[in-house]
Structures are given as C-alpha cells and as structure tokens.
Design a protein around this motif. Structure first.
Motif, PDB file in Angstrom:
ATOM      1  N   SER A  51       0.888  -1.225   0.122  1.00  0.00           N
ATOM      2  CA  SER A  51       0.036  -0.162  -0.039  1.00  0.00           C
ATOM      3  C   SER A  51       0.641   1.246  -0.016  1.00  0.00           C
ATOM      4  O   SER A  51       2.119   1.238   0.296  1.00  0.00           O
TER       5      SER A  51
ATOM      6  N   GLU B 161      -5.348  10.419   1.872  1.00  0.00           N
ATOM      7  CA  GLU B 161      -5.734   9.767   3.106  1.00  0.00           C
ATOM      8  C   GLU B 161      -6.714  10.672   4.073  1.00  0.00           C
ATOM      9  O   GLU B 161      -7.070  10.522   5.217  1.00  0.00           O
ATOM     10  N   ASN B 162      -6.538  12.088   3.607  1.00  0.00           N
ATOM     11  CA  ASN B 162      -7.213  13.219   4.529  1.00  0.00           C
ATOM     12  C   ASN B 162      -6.956  13.207   5.959  1.00  0.00           C
ATOM     13  O   ASN B 162      -7.522  13.236   6.824  1.00  0.00           O
ATOM     14  N   ILE B 163      -5.492  13.316   6.048  1.00  0.00           N
ATOM     15  CA  ILE B 163      -4.564  13.053   7.396  1.00  0.00           C
ATOM     16  C   ILE B 163      -4.420  14.733   7.894  1.00  0.00           C
ATOM     17  O   ILE B 163      -4.018  15.669   6.968  1.00  0.00           O
TER      18      ILE B 163
ATOM     19  N   TYR C  26       0.013  11.667  -0.002  1.00  0.00           N
ATOM     20  CA  TYR C  26      -0.360  10.650   0.857  1.00  0.00           C
ATOM     21  C   TYR C  26      -1.537  11.308   2.070  1.00  0.00           C
ATOM     22  O   TYR C  26      -2.517  10.754   2.236  1.00  0.00           O
ATOM     23  N   GLN C  27      -1.081  12.533   2.534  1.00  0.00           N
ATOM     24  CA  GLN C  27      -1.663  13.232   3.470  1.00  0.00           C
ATOM     25  C   GLN C  27      -2.976  13.775   2.717  1.00  0.00           C
ATOM     26  O   GLN C  27      -4.110  13.567   3.489  1.00  0.00           O
TER      27      GLN C  27
ATOM     28  N   ARG D 284       0.807   3.404   2.259  1.00  0.00           N
ATOM     29  CA  ARG D 284       1.293   3.577   3.699  1.00  0.00           C
ATOM     30  C   ARG D 284       2.461   2.773   3.811  1.00  0.00           C
ATOM     31  O   ARG D 284       3.377   3.174   4.560  1.00  0.00           O
TER      32      ARG D 284
END
Length: 166
Positions: free
Chosen positions: A15, A88-90, A84-85, A17
C-alpha cells in the motif's frame, strides 16, 4: 541493503502507507518507534528550499536521548507525504502512519517477504526496520562521504561508537 534493494522493497509495498514506512526508514533514518509519531505538522521547509522533518522526542532510548531532532527530508519523499496526506485526508496533528512500533516492524517484515517472493532473492527475508536505518547511515557516510557528526545529528545517534559500524 543497497539503494537498488531499497527500491525493490518499495515496489513490493502492499500500500501507499507501507511505501511511506519504507521511505521514512530508508531515506530519513527513522526508528520503528519514531515513524508513528510523524505528523504533517512536523514537515518544515528551510530558508534555502530544502525540507526537514522535526522528529519528536518520543520514548526515552539510546540515540537522541529523548530530545527532538531535525532530520533531512528528501524532496521526493516530501512530495509523497503531501500526496499521501491529501489522499488519506490526514489532519496536521494526526500521524501519517496510524500503527504501533510493532505494526511498523510487521509492515517492514511483510514487505521484505513480498520482495523476496517477487525477486527470488532470499536475503530480503532477513530485512528489518533497523536495516532501513542502517542503509540511511551508510548512504550518508560511505556513498556521500558526509561528516559523521552531521550524520549523528540528523540520525539521532549520541556517540561516534554508535555509527562506527556503518
């Protein structure tokens, strides 16, 4: 590990991540317990346009002595973290990797097993999260001939003896 082998590990990641975990270990030199502590707010831009990662002190261990440190963050990894942020809505104060230290180690082990299966290279089965950190140190010390004191500072090592094997 070589840089080519590190790239094989990245290709074997299951993935986005998992790829981020491999990169944070191999390109930033983070310890397995440090990876889950990293949040978007820890990414900083220097005045000359480079990136750094403010690594929180975390648990008290040998190494950084419980003090936060600034690690060099390659531009490619900074861009990957940003994507990635977003994907993934971090939030800025949420971890990039919502795992425990044990979970991070398991991801590295699973990824190494997948790399061994994909390449037929059985040595991948022995790769650990510490091997990623070791590659980070070797790249700076041997490949780039960087001053050991600088490597100690960005990697969080307290003594020359700790990096001497690299």
């Amino acid at each position: 590990l070589t840089d080519d082998e590190l790239e094989e590990l990245r290709r074997a990641a299951a993935s986005y991540r998992d790829d981020v975990i491999i990169q944070l270990g191999g390109y930033v030199g983070l310890r397995a317990f440090e990876i889950p502590q990293i949040q978007p707010r820890h990414v900083k831009t220097t005045e000359n346009g480079h990136y750094r990662l403010r690594v929180p002190s975390g648990k008290d261990t040998t190494g950084s002595g419980g003090k936060p440190r600034d690690a060099y963050l390659p531009a490619d990894l900074e861009a990957d973290l940003q994507r990635y942020q977003t994907a993934e809505n971090i939030a800025p104060k949420e971890p990039f990797v919502d795992l425990t230290e044990r979970g991070v180690r398991a991801v590295v082990k699973r990824t190494a097993e997948a790399a061994a299966a994909a390449t037929g290279e059985e040595d991948f089965r022995q790769v650990s999260s510490h091997d990623l950190r070791r590659r980070f140190a070797q790249r700076l010390l041997v490949d780039k001939n960087m001053n050991p004191r600088v490597v100690m500072q960005v990697g969080g090592w307290d003594s020359f003896q700790a990096i001497e094997p690299y």
